[in-house]
Structure formats: C-alpha cells, structure tokens
Design an enzyme around this catalytic site. Sequence first.
Site, mmCIF file in Angstrom:
data_model
loop_
_atom_site.group_PDB
_atom_site.id
_atom_site.type_symbol
_atom_site.label_atom_id
_atom_site.label_comp_id
_atom_site.label_asym_id
_atom_site.label_seq_id
_atom_site.Cartn_x
_atom_site.Cartn_y
_atom_site.Cartn_z
ATOM 1 N N HIS A 1 0.805 -1.215 0.000
ATOM 2 C CA HIS A 1 0.000 0.000 0.000
ATOM 3 C C HIS A 1 0.842 1.270 0.000
ATOM 4 C CE1 HIS A 1 0.786 -0.158 4.377
ATOM 5 N NE2 HIS A 1 0.507 1.127 4.383
ATOM 6 N N HIS B 1 3.956 9.857 12.404
ATOM 7 C CA HIS B 1 3.217 8.736 12.998
ATOM 8 C C HIS B 1 4.185 7.812 13.710
ATOM 9 C CE1 HIS B 1 4.116 7.377 8.867
ATOM 10 N NE2 HIS B 1 3.790 6.131 9.164
#
Length: 316
Positions: free
Chosen positions: A120, A185
């Site tokens: 992804h 993140h």
Amino acid sequence: MTEIVGLVAISHSPFAQLLPPTGPTAPGARFLADAERVAAAVSELAPDAVIVIGPDHFHANFYDLMPPFVLGVEQATGFGDFGSRSGPLPVAEKLAWSIQERVTAAGFDLALSYALTVDHGIVQSYEMICGTADIPVVPLVVNTTAPPLPTMPRCIQLGRALGNAIRSADFAGRVLLIASGGLSHWLPSADPRDPDLDGERRAGVIHGGRDPHAFDAAREPRIRALGGDPHTQVNIEWDTWFLDRLRHADLASIAALAEDELERVAGRGGNEIRNWLIGAATAATPFVWTSYEPVPEWITGMGIGTTFPVDQPNSA
C-alpha cells in the site's frame, strides 16, 4: 527529452481503507476530498507515465537482504494489503531502464527488480492520484522502515540525479512524480537489534520473505489494532513546519535533522519523509499548494503537497 509535469507528495495510511470517513466532517474526510481535487488536476496534466517513490512495509523486502533503494524495471505486482489493489500494475519499462542507466552513471547503484512486489505504500497513493487510468508506472521503493536507513542528504542527492535522469531519458512523454509516505506517525520498532522485539516478530522481519502472505496474516491484526483511537499521537506543529519548508524549497533544514531527532518529533513512521525529499529534489521546484489534516484515528498526520495549482471548492 522527457518533461516532468509535476510532483504530488501525499501521505498514505492503511486506515484510509479500513476506517473510511462516515461523513463530510468525519476524520479523514478533508484529506480524501483534497486528494480527489489533486487527482482531478493530475487528469488535466495528462501524464504518460508516473514515477512513484514509496516504502515497503515488510511485504517484499526483509532483513535477509534489505536494500536502501529498489527500482522496478519490468513487472510490478500489488500485494493487496489492507484492501489495496492486488495483481499486476502497468510498468513503463523503457523509462525505467533509461532512468536506471542514467542514475547509475551518476554514481547511484540502485538495486533493481524484474518482478517487484509493492504494497500500500506505493499502490494506495498511485490509485488515489491516478484512479483507474492505469497510467504506466515506474516504482522506486525506499527503505524507510528500520535501520540502516539512507541518510536524508543522500536522498536529496538521489533526487537530483533522478531529476537529471528523467529529463534526459529516452522517453518522449510527460512524467508525473508521486512521493508517498509520512507525515508524523509512531510505529512499533521493526529493528532486529532492538531488545524489545520479541523472538517471533524478529524472525518475521528477517525471514518473512519465505512466506510473505503468512507473515502478513500474523502481522496485520497488530497493525489494525492501532487504528481508531482519537488520542493517538500526531505532531501537528512538526508536520506544519515540514510542509512550510517544502513550500520554501528548503530541503537543507529538513536534511539537517539528526535521525534520532526526526524519530523523536515525527515517530518511526516519520522516516517516510525521505520519499518526499527525493521527490522534491527530483522536481526541483517548491510546493505551490498544500493540504493537511491530522487524523489520529489513522495514526498519521495526513498531508499533501503539489508543485502545480489545485482548484479549491467553488473556485472558478
């Protein structure tokens, strides 16, 4: 001669598919709406090929052999993780080989793959920006997962060499750059040297390539469990600073960050900004449009930057 028509730098997150927004004001809705506007602008640019610079999340590259950079030159196959596209992607082979030859001549020994699996980290951004157009792609996978990581100055050097290689490539067409990853993140460690990494996970990141689907089946539930928490850490201040530096084409300030400082302010996942640095150095032009939405539920500060204008809602 080949023309670079622009750069799109864009965050990705598995939770964009796993936890899609339930309404126009729900977490992630603004990011996805802005991504659609960028896709519309890209359609107007009409690229003949796309170069996607992005990471692998232990679906193709493992610590039995971890290359810093891998260029796909013939076949590329989507792994299909977290609902992303699986199966073959169209590859711009002539452009890929021309890039490989010229970047090598500039002093970069890229690993290359005739049969590259992409997850992804490449596929989500490609699909968001290109939709169903199936524009031929050249995938460049950058190790941003765990040490040894390519240094940020080295990524900028690669981007400059890549830009020169594209502009002089034996490919008469229009090329769009997509840089996929970031922004801030915080992810669990995947470093085999980390004493907190348990034996099963350590074996997986080293030997998972023997059966990547089995490794993914064991790993994916742990990743899914990270999503959905509105209190997950995201560093809005740092993400905003980073986007501002790229609006000013100030790559030097970003590259000056020490690796441990980058992980402190942006998390391990913040290492994916290397893809943005490569893309920005390749395009050699500042962002003229940016978008940002912190989405703790997706564990990520979701940003977009482009080197071309993007229409805003209700604009003429």
